[in-house]
Design a protein around this motif. Structure first.
Motif, PDB file in Angstrom:
ATOM      1  N   SER A   9       0.833  -1.186   0.000  1.00 52.25           N
ATOM      2  CA  SER A   9       0.000   0.000   0.000  1.00 52.25           C
ATOM      3  C   SER A   9       0.871   1.239   0.000  1.00 52.25           C
ATOM      4  O   SER A   9       1.826   1.318   0.740  1.00 52.25           O
ATOM      5  CB  SER A   9      -0.892   0.007   1.245  1.00 52.25           C
ATOM      6  N   SER A  10       0.509   2.205  -0.840  1.00 57.83           N
ATOM      7  CA  SER A  10       1.260   3.449  -0.830  1.00 57.83           C
ATOM      8  C   SER A  10       0.410   4.614  -0.364  1.00 57.83           C
ATOM      9  O   SER A  10       0.834   5.742  -0.381  1.00 57.83           O
ATOM     10  CB  SER A  10       1.792   3.740  -2.236  1.00 57.83           C
ATOM     11  N   SER A  11      -0.841   4.311   0.058  1.00 62.70           N
ATOM     12  CA  SER A  11      -1.697   5.391   0.516  1.00 62.70           C
ATOM     13  C   SER A  11      -1.267   5.879   1.885  1.00 62.70           C
ATOM     14  O   SER A  11      -0.865   5.112   2.738  1.00 62.70           O
ATOM     15  CB  SER A  11      -3.142   4.890   0.590  1.00 62.70           C
ATOM     16  N   SER A  31      -5.068   1.172  -2.409  1.00 64.57           N
ATOM     17  CA  SER A  31      -3.739   1.736  -2.183  1.00 64.57           C
ATOM     18  C   SER A  31      -3.692   3.074  -2.916  1.00 64.57           C
ATOM     19  O   SER A  31      -4.607   3.415  -3.675  1.00 64.57           O
ATOM     20  CB  SER A  31      -2.667   0.783  -2.700  1.00 64.57           C
ATOM     21  N   GLY A  32      -2.632   3.832  -2.705  1.00 70.07           N
ATOM     22  CA  GLY A  32      -2.532   5.160  -3.309  1.00 70.07           C
ATOM     23  C   GLY A  32      -2.649   5.114  -4.827  1.00 70.07           C
ATOM     24  O   GLY A  32      -3.219   6.014  -5.442  1.00 70.07           O
ATOM     25  N   TRP A  71     -12.457  -0.653  -0.148  1.00 75.79           N
ATOM     26  CA  TRP A  71     -12.112  -1.937  -0.765  1.00 75.79           C
ATOM     27  C   TRP A  71     -12.391  -1.926  -2.262  1.00 75.79           C
ATOM     28  O   TRP A  71     -13.378  -1.337  -2.713  1.00 75.79           O
ATOM     29  CB  TRP A  71     -12.913  -3.063  -0.101  1.00 75.79           C
ATOM     30  N   VAL A  72     -11.539  -2.592  -2.982  1.00 78.08           N
ATOM     31  CA  VAL A  72     -11.757  -2.752  -4.419  1.00 78.08           C
ATOM     32  C   VAL A  72     -11.849  -4.237  -4.751  1.00 78.08           C
ATOM     33  O   VAL A  72     -11.290  -5.081  -4.047  1.00 78.08           O
ATOM     34  CB  VAL A  72     -10.629  -2.095  -5.257  1.00 78.08           C
ATOM     35  N   THR A  79      -7.903  -5.162 -13.814  1.00 81.51           N
ATOM     36  CA  THR A  79      -8.868  -4.061 -13.838  1.00 81.51           C
ATOM     37  C   THR A  79      -9.594  -3.950 -12.505  1.00 81.51           C
ATOM     38  O   THR A  79     -10.081  -4.957 -11.982  1.00 81.51           O
ATOM     39  CB  THR A  79      -9.942  -4.313 -14.932  1.00 81.51           C
ATOM     40  N   ILE A  80      -9.678  -2.735 -11.981  1.00 81.16           N
ATOM     41  CA  ILE A  80     -10.503  -2.525 -10.796  1.00 81.16           C
ATOM     42  C   ILE A  80     -11.940  -2.357 -11.273  1.00 81.16           C
ATOM     43  O   ILE A  80     -12.279  -1.399 -11.965  1.00 81.16           O
ATOM     44  CB  ILE A  80     -10.013  -1.326  -9.973  1.00 81.16           C
TER      45      ILE A  80
END
Ligand SMILES: CC(C)(COP(=O)(O)OP(=O)(O)OC[C@H]1O[C@@H](n2cnc3c(N)ncnc32)[C@H](O)[C@@H]1OP(=O)(O)O)[C@@H](O)C(=O)NCCC(=O)NCCS
Length: 190
Positions: A9-11, A31-32, A71-72, A79-80
């Protein structure tokens, strides 16, 4: 949980990530690097930019945004496709969670992406010892996750909606459940 590979995670607001698998969708906390894709999903799923803008306003509000509850659902090609968000609200003065926006790209709708993201978000909330989630939404959709009319708990929205569309989910009925009027995060504008 944690039965799949960890996703970095980069968020700024993330403290951890989870990855779980069902037959199609990988679910994980945002995440970011997901911010633009999440905006795209909301723009695609709703007629206006209102929900996409709402997500960004909520993300910018530390009183509303809780780490690990965005959440994704990701397709095998990366693909999200789906998104589900829980943010802080209150019932009376008692902290609770509001579910939404929930969104799935039109081309991926009705294939389980929304359910996967929502179930993952709710599981994460339960693990964080939250006990009450409210949702304003389709009365045919949310009962499958355990939601029932909020009025049954004496919980009311701060606006007029049909009773069946304002729903609540209690994880542990043995714990006290607040009643009263829902106070949404400021970004909801209600
Ligand atoms: C609502 C939404 C999040 C559901 O996600 P999804 O991935 O399409 O749905 P799932 O595959 O998890 O679940 C499919 C079920 O949802 C039901 N469903 C999907 N969209 C629905 C809608 N708009 N109203 C009522 N039920 C709906 C389907 O009938 C299906 O029911 P079934 O399992 O009994 O056949 C998604 O369709 C979406 O983004 N819709 C547009 C935006 C929206 O309305 N968001 C929710 C605001 S409350």
């Amino acid at each position: 949980m944690n039965d799949g590979p960890q996703t970095p995670s980069s968020s700024d607001t993330e403290t951890e990530s989870h990855t779980t698998m069902n037959s199609v969708w990988t679910t994980r906390t945002e995440s970011g690097g997901d911010v633009a894709a999440i905006r795209d999903v909301n723009l695609a799923a709703f007629p206006t930019a209102e929900e996409a803008d709402l997500v960004e306003a909520l993300r910018a509000d530390p009183a509303a945004w809780l780490p690990g509850l965005s959440w994704v659902a990701q397709a095998p090609d990366g693909t999200i496709a789906g998104f589900a968000l829980l943010t802080r609200c209150h019932v009376g003065d008692v902290p609770a969670l509001a579910l939404g926006p929930c969104a799935v790209r039109p081309g991926h709708q009705r294939q389980g992406a929304g359910s996967a993201a929502i179930r993952a978000a709710l599981r994460a909330a339960r693990e964080r010892d939250e006990n009450l989630v409210v949702v304003l939404g389709h009365a045919e959709y949310y009962p499958r996750f355990g939601f029932t009319p909020a009025s049954g708990h004496g919980i009311r929205p701060p606006f007029e909606v049909p009773d069946e569309n304002m729903m609540a989910l209690v994880f542990d009925p043995a714990r006290p459940v607040p009643s009263g009027t829902i106070r949404y995060a400021t970004a909801f504008g209600v």
